[in-house]
Structure formats: C-alpha cells, structure tokens
Design a protein around this motif. Structure first.
Motif, PDB file in Angstrom:
ATOM      1  N   TRP A 116     166.750  52.644  14.904  1.00  0.00           N
ATOM      2  CA  TRP A 116     165.406  52.104  14.664  1.00  0.00           C
ATOM      3  C   TRP A 116     164.899  52.289  13.244  1.00  0.00           C
ATOM      4  CZ3 TRP A 116     164.474  49.512  18.895  1.00  0.00           C
ATOM      5  CH2 TRP A 116     164.986  49.974  20.096  1.00  0.00           C
ATOM      6  N   TRP A 117     165.646  52.914  12.388  1.00  0.00           N
ATOM      7  CA  TRP A 117     165.098  53.426  11.143  1.00  0.00           C
ATOM      8  C   TRP A 117     165.268  52.487   9.960  1.00  0.00           C
ATOM      9  CZ3 TRP A 117     162.248  56.832  13.165  1.00  0.00           C
ATOM     10  CH2 TRP A 117     162.692  57.573  14.250  1.00  0.00           C
TER      11      TRP A 117
ATOM     12  N   ILE B 255     160.046  57.845  19.372  1.00  0.00           N
ATOM     13  CA  ILE B 255     159.323  58.062  18.111  1.00  0.00           C
ATOM     14  C   ILE B 255     158.942  56.732  17.467  1.00  0.00           C
ATOM     15  CG2 ILE B 255     159.522  58.999  15.771  1.00  0.00           C
ATOM     16  CD1 ILE B 255     161.240  61.251  17.023  1.00  0.00           C
ATOM     17  N   PRO B 256     159.866  55.787  17.240  1.00  0.00           N
ATOM     18  CA  PRO B 256     159.430  54.511  16.669  1.00  0.00           C
ATOM     19  C   PRO B 256     158.543  53.709  17.615  1.00  0.00           C
ATOM     20  CG  PRO B 256     161.782  54.472  17.066  1.00  0.00           C
ATOM     21  CD  PRO B 256     161.322  55.858  17.326  1.00  0.00           C
TER      22      PRO B 256
ATOM     23  N   VAL C 267     156.240  54.964  19.714  1.00  0.00           N
ATOM     24  CA  VAL C 267     154.891  55.530  19.570  1.00  0.00           C
ATOM     25  C   VAL C 267     154.318  55.136  18.215  1.00  0.00           C
ATOM     26  CG1 VAL C 267     153.618  57.709  19.339  1.00  0.00           C
ATOM     27  CG2 VAL C 267     155.285  57.419  21.172  1.00  0.00           C
ATOM     28  N   TRP C 268     155.152  55.164  17.175  1.00  0.00           N
ATOM     29  CA  TRP C 268     154.698  54.766  15.846  1.00  0.00           C
ATOM     30  C   TRP C 268     154.232  53.317  15.849  1.00  0.00           C
ATOM     31  CZ3 TRP C 268     156.732  51.143  12.394  1.00  0.00           C
ATOM     32  CH2 TRP C 268     156.195  51.182  11.106  1.00  0.00           C
ATOM     33  N   ALA C 269     154.955  52.423  16.507  1.00  0.00           N
ATOM     34  CA  ALA C 269     154.582  51.011  16.567  1.00  0.00           C
ATOM     35  C   ALA C 269     153.267  50.828  17.327  1.00  0.00           C
ATOM     36  CB  ALA C 269     155.691  50.197  17.219  1.00  0.00           C
TER      37      ALA C 269
ATOM     38  N   VAL D  19     150.832  53.064  17.629  1.00  0.00           N
ATOM     39  CA  VAL D  19     149.757  53.581  16.767  1.00  0.00           C
ATOM     40  C   VAL D  19     149.450  52.583  15.656  1.00  0.00           C
ATOM     41  CG1 VAL D  19     149.193  55.408  15.092  1.00  0.00           C
ATOM     42  CG2 VAL D  19     150.183  56.002  17.297  1.00  0.00           C
ATOM     43  N   LEU D  20     150.479  52.026  15.033  1.00  0.00           N
ATOM     44  CA  LEU D  20     150.275  51.052  13.963  1.00  0.00           C
ATOM     45  C   LEU D  20     149.537  49.797  14.451  1.00  0.00           C
ATOM     46  CD1 LEU D  20     150.962  50.332  10.979  1.00  0.00           C
ATOM     47  CD2 LEU D  20     152.981  49.192  11.888  1.00  0.00           C
TER      48      LEU D  20
ATOM     49  N   THR E 272     147.653  49.544  17.101  1.00  0.00           N
ATOM     50  CA  THR E 272     146.293  49.944  17.482  1.00  0.00           C
ATOM     51  C   THR E 272     145.401  50.072  16.262  1.00  0.00           C
ATOM     52  OG1 THR E 272     147.218  51.142  19.363  1.00  0.00           O
ATOM     53  CG2 THR E 272     144.947  51.664  18.754  1.00  0.00           C
ATOM     54  N   ASN E 273     145.882  50.698  15.190  1.00  0.00           N
ATOM     55  CA  ASN E 273     145.096  50.841  13.974  1.00  0.00           C
ATOM     56  C   ASN E 273     144.793  49.474  13.341  1.00  0.00           C
ATOM     57  OD1 ASN E 273     144.670  53.593  13.942  1.00  0.00           O
ATOM     58  ND2 ASN E 273     146.573  54.020  12.845  1.00  0.00           N
TER      59      ASN E 273
END
Length: 178
Positions: free
Chosen positions: A107-108, A162-163, A165-167, A169-170, A172-173
């Motif tokens: 995913w990185w 991890i990616p 949850v990051w996606a 959060v991104l 949502t922001n």
C-alpha cells in the motif's frame, strides 16, 4: 573392399585405402513415433511423457495459476509473480504467503493502492481455482509445501488497516473542511 595396411609395412599394392561405413538399420530407418515428441530428432521409439506436475513437488493434480506479490514504494513499485502449475497445498501456500506480503507491503506508494487491489483480486481468483483441486500426492522424493495459517490469522495481514484508516481520516478531513 580392401583392408587397411598394417602400420609401418610397405606393400606393393597401389590401390588406395578407402574406409567404408554403413550406418545401423535403426539410423537409416527410424521407427516413427506414435506422436511427435518435441526435441526428439531421431524418433527411435514412441516416448510418452506424463503431463507436467506441480512445479514445486511434482504432484499430478494441478492448476495453472499465477500468484503475485506487490511491494509499494513511494514513487515506484515492485511486483513478483510465481507462474506455474501448482498442486493444492503448494499453490495455497504460495497464495497465503504472497497475499500476506501484499497486504503488509503493497500500500505504500502513489499508485500502489489500485495495483495492490488488482493483485489481491487475482490472488483470490487463483485461490478459488486451487481449492477446487482434489488432494494429490507429491512425486517420489519430494514433499509439498505446508499451507500454514490462513491469511487473516497472520499478524502482518493487519498492517493493511493502517492505510485504510489513513484513507478514512483523509477523506473525512476533506469532507469536513470543504
């Protein structure tokens, strides 16, 4: 036909020596094989080959699948492929190992999210083909790979969260601040 002169002897015979060779019958009249054998130039006898077995253990009940692994890096990626006929246990082992590594390392990168999703879908398709195979025995002197734990029981598979949850959060922001 004349015979060869003895070394060191001088004979008054003026006829030159000419060696004579007749090839054996099997060379002049090869037996026609029942089916052509690739790479067999003379066709001495009908040779039957078994179909290729598992590329790891030689078992005969196989499926021709490709199993892939994706490693995403920031600006580039690396994909590895294991092609071949695989029996059920060897193929499932490869699918589990390579899928777990893809979930952990895939995913990185910038485009790796999409590429990794495609590779995971291809591995799922390969897995479905492999579980339909009947159990088979490895060839004499070889052993099949052990499948080990399923993918979701391996801790490294959860690094994929991890990616995700990051996606979330991104997104949502972005949604809240627009």
């Amino acid at each position: 036909m004349t015979t060869a002169p003895e070394p060191g002897s001088s004979s008054g015979d003026t006829e030159p020596f000419e060696p004579h060779y007749e090839p054996p019958d099997w060379y002049r009249n090869p037996v026609e094989p029942a089916a052509s054998v690739v790479g067999h130039s003379m066709g001495f006898a009908s040779v039957t080959y078994e179909r290729p077995g598992c590329s790891v253990c030689g078992a005969q009940q196989v499926a021709a699948v490709s199993v892939k692994r994706h490693v995403g890096m920031v600006f580039w990626w690396r994909t590895r492929t294991a092609d071949g006929p695989f029996c059920r246990p060897c193929g499932i082992t490869l699918v589990r190992e390579m899928t777990t590594r893809s979930l952990w390392q895939g995913w990185w990168g910038l485009f790796s999210l999409l590429i990794n999703l495609l590779i995971l879908a291809e591995n799922l398709d390969a897995y479905r083909q492999l579980v339909r195979l009947p159990p088979s025995r490895p060839a004499v002197g070889k052993s099949a790979l052990r499948p080990g734990k399923p993918v979701l029981r391996r801790p490294l598979a959860y690094v994929a969260l991890i990616p995700a949850v990051w996606a979330v959060v991104l997104i949502t922001n972005i949604a809240l601040h627009s």
